[in-house]
Design a protein around this motif. Sequence first.
Motif, PDB file in Angstrom:
ATOM      1  N   TYR A   1      23.131  39.692  34.777  1.00  0.00           N
ATOM      2  CA  TYR A   1      23.180  39.669  33.377  1.00  0.00           C
ATOM      3  C   TYR A   1      22.117  39.182  32.682  1.00  0.00           C
ATOM      4  CZ  TYR A   1      27.913  41.145  34.816  1.00  0.00           C
ATOM      5  OH  TYR A   1      29.032  41.774  35.372  1.00  0.00           O
TER       6      TYR A   1
ATOM      7  N   HIS B   1      33.853  45.558  23.963  1.00  0.00           N
ATOM      8  CA  HIS B   1      34.056  44.864  25.188  1.00  0.00           C
ATOM      9  C   HIS B   1      33.250  43.599  25.568  1.00  0.00           C
ATOM     10  CE1 HIS B   1      34.886  46.613  29.641  1.00  0.00           C
ATOM     11  NE2 HIS B   1      34.992  45.159  29.710  1.00  0.00           N
TER      12      HIS B   1
ATOM     13  N   LYS C   1      36.405  35.453  26.809  1.00  0.00           N
ATOM     14  CA  LYS C   1      36.943  34.952  27.812  1.00  0.00           C
ATOM     15  C   LYS C   1      36.017  33.691  28.384  1.00  0.00           C
ATOM     16  CE  LYS C   1      37.321  37.826  31.149  1.00  0.00           C
ATOM     17  NZ  LYS C   1      37.663  39.126  31.987  1.00  0.00           N
TER      18      LYS C   1
ATOM     19  N   ASN D   1      41.804  38.614  38.498  1.00  0.00           N
ATOM     20  CA  ASN D   1      41.338  39.895  38.890  1.00  0.00           C
ATOM     21  C   ASN D   1      39.883  39.902  39.277  1.00  0.00           C
ATOM     22  OD1 ASN D   1      43.443  41.625  37.953  1.00  0.00           O
ATOM     23  ND2 ASN D   1      42.762  41.644  35.829  1.00  0.00           N
ATOM     24  N   ILE D   2      39.022  38.993  38.806  1.00  0.00           N
ATOM     25  CA  ILE D   2      37.692  39.040  39.201  1.00  0.00           C
ATOM     26  C   ILE D   2      37.359  38.416  40.715  1.00  0.00           C
ATOM     27  CG2 ILE D   2      35.477  37.930  38.666  1.00  0.00           C
ATOM     28  CD1 ILE D   2      36.019  38.023  35.793  1.00  0.00           C
TER      29      ILE D   2
ATOM     30  N   ARG E   1      39.792  38.662  42.906  1.00  0.00           N
ATOM     31  CA  ARG E   1      40.151  39.739  44.002  1.00  0.00           C
ATOM     32  C   ARG E   1      39.015  41.028  44.166  1.00  0.00           C
ATOM     33  NH1 ARG E   1      45.179  42.231  42.014  1.00  0.00           N
ATOM     34  NH2 ARG E   1      45.368  39.914  41.315  1.00  0.00           N
ATOM     35  N   SER E   2      38.379  41.251  42.871  1.00  0.00           N
ATOM     36  CA  SER E   2      37.465  42.334  43.092  1.00  0.00           C
ATOM     37  C   SER E   2      36.289  41.744  43.769  1.00  0.00           C
ATOM     38  CB  SER E   2      37.399  42.699  41.907  1.00  0.00           C
ATOM     39  OG  SER E   2      36.487  41.642  40.902  1.00  0.00           O
ATOM     40  N   MET E   3      36.016  40.427  43.811  1.00  0.00           N
ATOM     41  CA  MET E   3      34.845  39.991  44.401  1.00  0.00           C
ATOM     42  C   MET E   3      34.894  40.162  45.932  1.00  0.00           C
ATOM     43  SD  MET E   3      32.215  39.127  42.979  1.00  0.00           S
ATOM     44  CE  MET E   3      31.897  39.377  41.008  1.00  0.00           C
TER      45      MET E   3
ATOM     46  N   LEU F   1      36.227  42.805  47.257  1.00  0.00           N
ATOM     47  CA  LEU F   1      35.925  44.176  47.863  1.00  0.00           C
ATOM     48  C   LEU F   1      34.706  44.081  48.586  1.00  0.00           C
ATOM     49  CD1 LEU F   1      36.734  46.450  44.862  1.00  0.00           C
ATOM     50  CD2 LEU F   1      37.852  46.383  47.015  1.00  0.00           C
ATOM     51  N   PHE F   2      33.615  43.389  48.399  1.00  0.00           N
ATOM     52  CA  PHE F   2      32.561  43.765  48.926  1.00  0.00           C
ATOM     53  C   PHE F   2      32.529  43.255  50.358  1.00  0.00           C
ATOM     54  CE2 PHE F   2      30.550  45.286  45.367  1.00  0.00           C
ATOM     55  CZ  PHE F   2      30.938  44.427  44.108  1.00  0.00           C
TER      56      PHE F   2
ATOM     57  N   MET G   1      31.939  44.051  37.919  1.00  0.00           N
ATOM     58  CA  MET G   1      33.325  43.302  38.329  1.00  0.00           C
ATOM     59  C   MET G   1      33.844  42.349  37.320  1.00  0.00           C
ATOM     60  SD  MET G   1      34.303  44.550  40.871  1.00  0.00           S
ATOM     61  CE  MET G   1      33.644  45.859  41.631  1.00  0.00           C
TER      62      MET G   1
ATOM     63  N   ALA H   1      34.941  43.533  33.941  1.00  0.00           N
ATOM     64  CA  ALA H   1      36.184  44.585  33.832  1.00  0.00           C
ATOM     65  C   ALA H   1      37.272  43.628  33.583  1.00  0.00           C
ATOM     66  CB  ALA H   1      36.430  45.040  35.297  1.00  0.00           C
ATOM     67  N   ASN H   2      37.982  44.563  32.993  1.00  0.00           N
ATOM     68  CA  ASN H   2      39.346  43.868  32.323  1.00  0.00           C
ATOM     69  C   ASN H   2      40.651  44.211  33.108  1.00  0.00           C
ATOM     70  OD1 ASN H   2      38.168  42.667  30.083  1.00  0.00           O
ATOM     71  ND2 ASN H   2      38.553  44.581  28.792  1.00  0.00           N
ATOM     72  N   CYS H   3      40.510  45.280  33.859  1.00  0.00           N
ATOM     73  CA  CYS H   3      41.725  45.806  34.790  1.00  0.00           C
ATOM     74  C   CYS H   3      41.168  45.381  35.980  1.00  0.00           C
ATOM     75  CB  CYS H   3      42.096  47.304  34.464  1.00  0.00           C
ATOM     76  SG  CYS H   3      41.053  47.995  33.142  1.00  0.00           S
ATOM     77  N   PRO H   4      42.252  45.436  36.925  1.00  0.00           N
ATOM     78  CA  PRO H   4      41.980  45.321  38.568  1.00  0.00           C
ATOM     79  C   PRO H   4      41.289  46.237  38.846  1.00  0.00           C
ATOM     80  CG  PRO H   4      44.364  45.300  38.215  1.00  0.00           C
ATOM     81  CD  PRO H   4      43.630  45.469  36.568  1.00  0.00           C
ATOM     82  N   MET H   5      40.597  46.123  40.076  1.00  0.00           N
ATOM     83  CA  MET H   5      40.012  47.278  40.620  1.00  0.00           C
ATOM     84  C   MET H   5      40.800  47.998  41.533  1.00  0.00           C
ATOM     85  SD  MET H   5      36.755  47.489  39.709  1.00  0.00           S
ATOM     86  CE  MET H   5      36.707  46.902  38.235  1.00  0.00           C
ATOM     87  N   PRO H   6      40.696  49.241  41.896  1.00  0.00           N
ATOM     88  CA  PRO H   6      41.469  49.775  42.986  1.00  0.00           C
ATOM     89  C   PRO H   6      40.936  49.467  44.343  1.00  0.00           C
ATOM     90  CG  PRO H   6      39.834  51.353  42.116  1.00  0.00           C
ATOM     91  CD  PRO H   6      39.475  50.028  41.430  1.00  0.00           C
ATOM     92  N   LEU H   7      42.008  49.884  45.421  1.00  0.00           N
ATOM     93  CA  LEU H   7      41.653  49.127  46.726  1.00  0.00           C
ATOM     94  C   LEU H   7      40.604  50.117  47.169  1.00  0.00           C
ATOM     95  CD1 LEU H   7      45.582  48.736  47.936  1.00  0.00           C
ATOM     96  CD2 LEU H   7      43.807  47.018  47.440  1.00  0.00           C
TER      97      LEU H   7
END
Lengths: 252, 636
Positions: free
Chosen positions: A170, A210, A217, A240-241, A243-245, A247-248, B20, B23-29
Motif C-alpha cells: 500500500y 471505502h 478503522k 475478518n482480516i 481469518r482471511s490472512m 487463506l494463504f 484483505m 475488505a469489509n466483509c469476510p472472505m469466502p472459504l
Amino acid sequence: MRGQARKESLSDSRDLDGSYDQLTGNPPRPTKKALKQRFLKLLPCCGPQALPSVSENSVEDEFELSTVCHRPEGLEQLQEQTKFTRKELQVLYRGFKNECPSGIVNEENFKQIYSQFFPQGDSSTYATFLFNAFDTNHDGSVSFEDFVAGLSVILRGTIDDRLNWAFNLYDLNKDGFITKEEMLDIMKSIYDMMGKYTYPALREEAPREHVESFFQKMDRNKDGVVTIEEFIESCQKDENIMRSMQLFDNVI
Amino acid sequence: MAAGVAAWLPFARAAAIGWMPVANCPMPLAPADKNKRQDELIILNVSGRRFQTWRTTLERYPDTLLGSTEKEFFFNEDTKEYFFDRDPEVFRCVLNFYRTGKLHYPRYECISAYDDELAFYGILPEIIGDCCYEEYKDRKRENAERLMDDNDSENNQESLPSLSFRQTMWRAFENPHTSTLALVFYYVTGFFIAVSVITNVVETVPCGTVPGNKELPCGERYAVAFFCLDTACVMIFTVEYLLRLFAAPSRYRFIRSVMSIIDVVAIMPYYIGLVMTNNEDVSGAFVTLRVFRVFRIFKFSRHSQGLRILGYTLKSCASELGFLLFSLTMAIIIFATVMFYAEKGSSASKFTSIPASFWYTIVTMTTLGYGDMVPKTIAGKIFGSICSLSGVLVIALPVPVIVSNFSRIYHQNQRADKRRAQKKARLARIRVAKTGSSNAYLHSKRNGLLNEALELTGSPEDEHLTKTTSLIESQHHHLLHCLEKTTNHEFIDEQMFEQNCMESSMQNYPSTRSPSLSSHPGLTTSCCSRRSKKTTHLPNSNLPATRLRSMQELSTIHIQGSEQPSLTTSRSSLNLKADDVLRPNCKGSQITTAIISIPTPPALTPEGESRPPPSSPGSTTNIPPIGSNIVKVSAL
C-alpha cells in the motif's frame, strides 16, 4: 553463479523506414562513414572494398543484439532463503520459466499475465503496484528470486510478515506512511479490476467512501496517515482480516 | 485463460493479499484441494515413440482426449503407460499444443491426415495459431474443392432419368460431351462463328475494279452473296440464342450473363440493319453499328477454355490493371507537360499542345517509337530519354502480377482436368478392389464347399485345393454366408450372371430351380446352395420379374412335392442348375424346379464351361449315385 545480464540494445521491431542499415544489420549510425558507404554502394566499381572499414563496428554490434538472459541462484540457496520445499520451488520455477523464458519479468509482461485472470476489468494499475512490491531492488524487473521471495512471505510467512508485506504494497512511495491519496489509488485500482458490469452498479464515490472507512478503522491518532504499527495493530484487532490472512496457507 | 498462465494462478491468489486488509466483509472459504497428489510424469507411447509430460500439462484442456478420463481407455497395465496406435509425427504437434497453448500445422503434413488426428484427440482445428492458420485454411479449401469436383463429376455421370427436356438441353449446351447431338451442335456453331468472322473480314478486301474506275471491296461486288451468308449466320445465332434462353434454368440470370450479352450484340446489327435500310440519315450510324459484328469472335470463348481463363484472369486482376492504367496516366501527363514546355521554344515543333504531346509520350513509354513526333531541343531529348526509360519500368511492374494470376488459374484448371481424367482410372481401381474381395468370397466358398464335399466323400487327393485363408477372411466369408442363408439367395459374379441371362433368354426356357424352399425339410436347398458351381444372383434388375412371368406361363413342373408359388419367392429364374451337382450329403433327393434337359451336364452349362477342372471330378463323381433321383423335365 550470478546470471549475466546483457543489455538489450535493439528493440524487437525492426522497421524498414531506414532506421537500420539493411546491408550490415546495424542500428543506424548517422556518421559520415555510413553516408559515404551508402553512396559507394551505388557505384559499381567500389563494391566490397568499401566495406572493411565498417566491418569491425558491425562485429561488436552483433554482441549487443542478444536478449537478456537471467538464471536464478541454485536450488539450495533458494531453499535456504525461502520457506518452500524443493519440489515446490521446482513447480514454481517451471511455471515461471514457461511464461518468461528469458528469466525475468518486466512490467509489461507482468501486467499481461495478471490481466489473464481478470478478463472483465482492467487490472493493469493494480498489477503495477504489485510489480513494485515484488521488485524489491527497484531495477525495473522481477527475477525469479524476487518472485519467490515475495511468494514465500505471503504463502509461508507469519501473519505479521504478511501484514508487513501488505503495508509495503500500500505504501506506494515506500516512505513508511500510507496517505489517503495512496490509499485512494490502491482502492481505485482494485475497483477497476471489477470492470463495468457489476451489481450493484459501481458509483464514482465508492472508492473514496471505502478509503474513508478504511482510515476510520486504521488511523488511530487521526493524523491522516497510517503507520506500520497502527496498521498491524488495527488488523490484529479485526477478526475478518485475521481469518482471511489464513487463506494463504493452502495456496500451494 | 491461456494454459500457460495456469501455472501462475498461485501467484495471482497470493497477490490477493492486497485486498484483505481493505475488505469489509469476510472472505469466502477457499476450495479444498482434495486429491493433492504430487505432479507426476506420465508416459505416452505413440506407435513406439515415447513422450513424457506432466499430468497437469495434459489436464489444462479437460475437454480433449488426453485431458479427460478418456485416455484411461488407452492405459496399458503391463507397461504402465498410455499407448496410442497413431501417427507420432502429428502427436508431436498435439502435445506441443498442451505445452504451449498454441497449435501449429506442419506444412509437410497431409491435410486430411492432420484433420483425422485432431478429431481423434478431440481438438478443434479452429484453435490453430495465427502463424499456421492461413496455410491450414488454404489447404483445407483446396481439399474441399477437390472433393466437390469429384462429387460434381459423379453427379454428372449419373444418368438422372428425372431430368426434364429443358434440363437435358441445358446440360447439352453447357457440356457438349454429354451426347453426340450436343457435340454436333457445338461444332456447327463454332463453324458458323468462324464463317461469319471470315465473311466480315473478306467483305472489306478490294477485289477487282468496276468499270466506274473505282476499286470496290468484295462486300459491294458480291453484295448478295455476302448478304446471304450473313443472313444464314445470323439465323443460326438467333436460333441458338433462343434455344439457350429456353433451356436456361434461370432466364433472368442468363440474360444478364456476359455470354448472352455478347450473343445479343453480335446479332443486333443485322436486325437493326433490316429495319433501317435506305434511310440516308442514319446510314452513317448503321455503318458504325456494323463494327459490332466483330463481337461475334467473342462467341468463340464458349468453345475455348483458354479464352475463358484469360477473361477470368483479367477480371480477377482488375485492381492491378487499374493500377497500371493509373500509373501510366500519371506518367503520361507528367512527361507530356514536360515535353511540351521543353519543345515550346523550337520552331515548327509538332508538340503544339499538351494533349498533342500525349501521343508522343504514349508511343515513347511503350517503346514503340513511331518517329512521327520527335523532340528537337536538347532539353526535349533528355526528357524524352528519361521518358522512355521510365516507361519500361512502369509497364513491367504490374505485368508479373497479372501473369502469375493467369498461371495460377490456368494450373487450377489443368489440375481439375487431370483429376477428371484420372477419375476413370481411380474408379476402375476401386471397382477392381471391390470385385476382388467379392471374388475372394466366391472363390473361397467354392473351395470351402468343395472341401467339405471332399471330406464327406473321403477323397484325400484333392486336399491341395484347400486355400488357406486368414481368420479375418474366414470370418468375413462366414458373415456373407449367413446373409445368403438369411435371404435365401446367393452371391455370384457378374460374368456368370450375364451368361445366365443370355443363355436363358436364348433358350427361352425358364431353366430354374427354386432353392427357396429351405423350409421344407426334405428339400435339398441347403445343399443346393452349397453347390460347388456358382449360382446366379439377381440383385436389382428387372429381369427376374419378366422371367418369372414367362416361367409361370410355361409351367414348370415341380417334382416331388414342392409348390408352384415357390417360383415367386425364388430368385431362381436364373438358377441354371442344369447340372445337378448334388452333394452326397443331400439326404433328400427331391428336386423342385424344372431343369433343362441337357444331355451332358458338365458340357453345356455355362458354369460347366467355366468350371475349373478340379471341381468337375467332384461333380461327376457325385452325379451317378443321385442320377436316378433326378427328373429332368422340359418346360416347353
